[in-house]
Motif scaffolding. Structure first.
Motif, mmCIF file in Angstrom:
data_model
loop_
_atom_site.group_PDB
_atom_site.id
_atom_site.type_symbol
_atom_site.label_atom_id
_atom_site.label_comp_id
_atom_site.label_asym_id
_atom_site.label_seq_id
_atom_site.Cartn_x
_atom_site.Cartn_y
_atom_site.Cartn_z
ATOM 1 N N SER A 60 0.832 -1.206 0.000
ATOM 2 C CA SER A 60 0.000 0.000 0.000
ATOM 3 C C SER A 60 0.864 1.252 0.000
ATOM 4 N N CYS A 61 2.160 1.077 -0.174
ATOM 5 C CA CYS A 61 3.169 2.152 -0.232
ATOM 6 C C CYS A 61 3.657 2.579 1.151
ATOM 7 N N ALA A 62 2.751 2.813 2.088
ATOM 8 C CA ALA A 62 3.154 3.421 3.361
ATOM 9 C C ALA A 62 3.342 2.417 4.504
ATOM 10 N N SER A 63 2.369 1.587 4.769
ATOM 11 C CA SER A 63 2.389 0.711 5.946
ATOM 12 C C SER A 63 3.449 -0.379 5.838
ATOM 13 N N ARG A 64 3.973 -0.817 6.987
ATOM 14 C CA ARG A 64 4.921 -1.934 6.979
ATOM 15 C C ARG A 64 4.206 -3.276 6.871
ATOM 16 N N TYR A 65 2.869 -3.244 6.988
ATOM 17 C CA TYR A 65 2.073 -4.465 6.830
ATOM 18 C C TYR A 65 1.720 -4.644 5.358
ATOM 19 N N LYS A 66 2.296 -5.660 4.752
ATOM 20 C CA LYS A 66 2.071 -5.962 3.347
ATOM 21 C C LYS A 66 1.272 -7.269 3.240
ATOM 22 N N ALA A 67 1.026 -7.689 2.009
ATOM 23 C CA ALA A 67 0.292 -8.940 1.810
ATOM 24 C C ALA A 67 0.847 -9.666 0.592
ATOM 25 N N ILE A 68 0.657 -10.972 0.581
ATOM 26 C CA ILE A 68 1.004 -11.795 -0.571
ATOM 27 C C ILE A 68 -0.241 -12.580 -0.948
ATOM 28 N N THR A 69 -0.599 -12.532 -2.221
ATOM 29 C CA THR A 69 -1.803 -13.209 -2.697
ATOM 30 C C THR A 69 -1.436 -14.242 -3.753
ATOM 31 N N ILE A 70 -2.005 -15.437 -3.603
ATOM 32 C CA ILE A 70 -1.777 -16.527 -4.562
ATOM 33 C C ILE A 70 -2.942 -16.565 -5.538
ATOM 34 N N TYR A 71 -2.620 -16.659 -6.833
ATOM 35 C CA TYR A 71 -3.634 -16.745 -7.885
ATOM 36 C C TYR A 71 -3.437 -18.007 -8.712
ATOM 37 N N SER A 72 -4.558 -18.530 -9.232
ATOM 38 C CA SER A 72 -4.527 -19.670 -10.140
ATOM 39 C C SER A 72 -5.342 -19.321 -11.380
ATOM 40 N N LEU A 73 -4.834 -19.653 -12.554
ATOM 41 C CA LEU A 73 -5.510 -19.335 -13.805
ATOM 42 C C LEU A 73 -6.543 -20.410 -14.124
ATOM 43 N N LYS A 74 -7.814 -20.043 -13.973
ATOM 44 C CA LYS A 74 -8.914 -20.984 -14.190
ATOM 45 C C LYS A 74 -9.888 -20.403 -15.219
ATOM 46 N N ASN A 75 -10.121 -21.153 -16.301
ATOM 47 C CA ASN A 75 -11.053 -20.720 -17.355
ATOM 48 C C ASN A 75 -10.727 -19.321 -17.855
ATOM 49 N N ASN A 76 -9.419 -19.083 -18.070
ATOM 50 C CA ASN A 76 -8.923 -17.808 -18.586
ATOM 51 C C ASN A 76 -9.213 -16.626 -17.660
ATOM 52 N N LYS A 77 -9.362 -16.914 -16.366
ATOM 53 C CA LYS A 77 -9.544 -15.867 -15.366
ATOM 54 C C LYS A 77 -8.644 -16.169 -14.171
ATOM 55 N N TRP A 78 -8.140 -15.112 -13.535
ATOM 56 C CA TRP A 78 -7.334 -15.303 -12.337
ATOM 57 C C TRP A 78 -8.243 -15.523 -11.129
ATOM 58 N N LYS A 79 -8.080 -16.652 -10.483
ATOM 59 C CA LYS A 79 -8.863 -16.969 -9.289
ATOM 60 C C LYS A 79 -7.991 -16.735 -8.063
ATOM 61 N N GLU A 80 -8.451 -15.877 -7.160
ATOM 62 C CA GLU A 80 -7.695 -15.622 -5.935
ATOM 63 C C GLU A 80 -7.839 -16.806 -4.994
ATOM 64 N N ILE A 81 -6.703 -17.406 -4.638
ATOM 65 C CA ILE A 81 -6.704 -18.602 -3.794
ATOM 66 C C ILE A 81 -6.550 -18.256 -2.317
ATOM 67 N N LYS A 82 -5.559 -17.427 -2.024
ATOM 68 C CA LYS A 82 -5.279 -17.112 -0.627
ATOM 69 C C LYS A 82 -4.459 -15.830 -0.537
ATOM 70 N N SER A 83 -4.747 -15.026 0.486
ATOM 71 C CA SER A 83 -3.960 -13.839 0.763
ATOM 72 C C SER A 83 -3.464 -13.914 2.206
ATOM 73 N N PHE A 84 -2.184 -13.621 2.410
ATOM 74 C CA PHE A 84 -1.641 -13.722 3.770
ATOM 75 C C PHE A 84 -0.638 -12.603 4.042
ATOM 76 N N SER A 85 -0.271 -12.445 5.315
ATOM 77 C CA SER A 85 0.521 -11.291 5.755
ATOM 78 C C SER A 85 2.012 -11.429 5.477
ATOM 79 N N PHE A 86 2.625 -10.300 5.201
ATOM 80 C CA PHE A 86 4.082 -10.210 5.127
ATOM 81 C C PHE A 86 4.468 -8.862 5.736
ATOM 82 N N VAL A 87 4.977 -8.902 6.953
ATOM 83 C CA VAL A 87 5.380 -7.685 7.646
ATOM 84 C C VAL A 87 6.828 -7.374 7.287
ATOM 85 N N LEU A 88 7.104 -6.122 6.931
ATOM 86 C CA LEU A 88 8.470 -5.741 6.585
ATOM 87 C C LEU A 88 9.406 -5.984 7.761
#
Length: 250
Positions: free
Chosen positions: A176-204
């Motif tokens: 988000s540019c400012a906060s030290r709390y970031k996120a990592i999101t996993i995507y899978s390509l299903k039927n020519n669309k990106w499906k969001e699988i999981k989002s989890f924390s990554f603190v700087l």
């Protein structure tokens, strides 16, 4: 005493104004409700100065940004823009030069067509989009829209074909540019669309960095099964709060 009170009020108002953060000025075109979308768009184009570019100027993007290395097709996204009456943004040419100097990030074959795919970043195409988007050098692979203006090609990585369907899963590092709390999101390509699988924390932190350790945060256990490394917080003593979590991708 009355004069002193008035002077204090003036000083307080002055301090408040000086502490306000300057707002980012974007050239927003004037919209006239009596005109159709196409008429409005033509008016916006005519009113754009030579030192500015419209955010959806595909010819400029292909010729000056992508420089013939890849020809981007945004026609499907423009159809949605017309439906929602989302008008393009005027951007200064210098902003394009500064914004798009990171080029492409080669991710290998994402969709199983035996051709290498790369990712690059573009500014929002219109006012309905809140942030940058990730585009791929295969127009059959859909873009990933974000609400962040801190996107980089290196923020997308190929984590391998976890579900063994011939297509690779990817992970996006979100900032988000400012906060030290970031996120990592996993995507899978299903039927020519990106499906969001999981989002989890990554603190700087000082121990793990995205630049050096992004690929180390994921481990394929078996078909459909993935381990990912969560950095959820840092204690008062500076100790990282971490854990390996498991997820099934189908």
């Amino acid at each position: 005493m009355k004069k002193l009170f008035i002077i204090l009020i003036i000083l307080c108002i002055g301090c408040k104004r000086n502490n306000e953060k300057p707002k980012k000025v974007i050239s927003k075109p004037k919209i006239t409700t009596t005109l159709s979308y196409k008429e409005q768009l033509q008016a916006i184009k005519k009113g754009t100065s030579k030192d500015s570019i419209l955010s959806n100027d595909i010819q400029f993007i292909n010729d000056s940004i992508l420089k013939g290395k890849f020809k981007l097709d945004i026609s499907n996204y423009e159809i949605e823009s017309i439906k929602k009456e989302c008008y393009p943004i005027r951007l200064h040419r210098k902003m394009f030069d500064e914004f798009y100097n990171e080029g492409f990030n080669n991710l290998g074959d994402l969709n199983g067509d035996k051709k290498a795919d790369s990712v690059f970043v573009l500014h929002a195409l219109n006012y309905c989009e809140e942030g940058d988007s990730y585009y791929f050098t295969d127009n059959n692979i859909p873009r990933i829209i974000t609400d962040s203006n801190c996107c980089h090609p290196t923020s997308i990585i190929n984590i391998g074909d976890i579900d063994e369907d011939g297509k690779s899963e990817i992970a996006e590092y979100y900032s988000s540019c400012a906060s030290r709390y970031k996120a990592i999101t996993i995507y899978s390509l299903k039927n020519n669309k990106w499906k969001e699988i999981k989002s989890f924390s990554f603190v700087l932190n000082d121990q793990y960095t995205i630049e050096n350790d992004f690929k180390k945060l994921f481990k394929k256990i078996s078909k459909n099964n993935l381990k990912y490394f969560v950095i959820s917080d840092i204690t008062e003593n500076g100790k990282l709060v971490t854990s390996w979590e498991k997820i099934k991708i189908e």
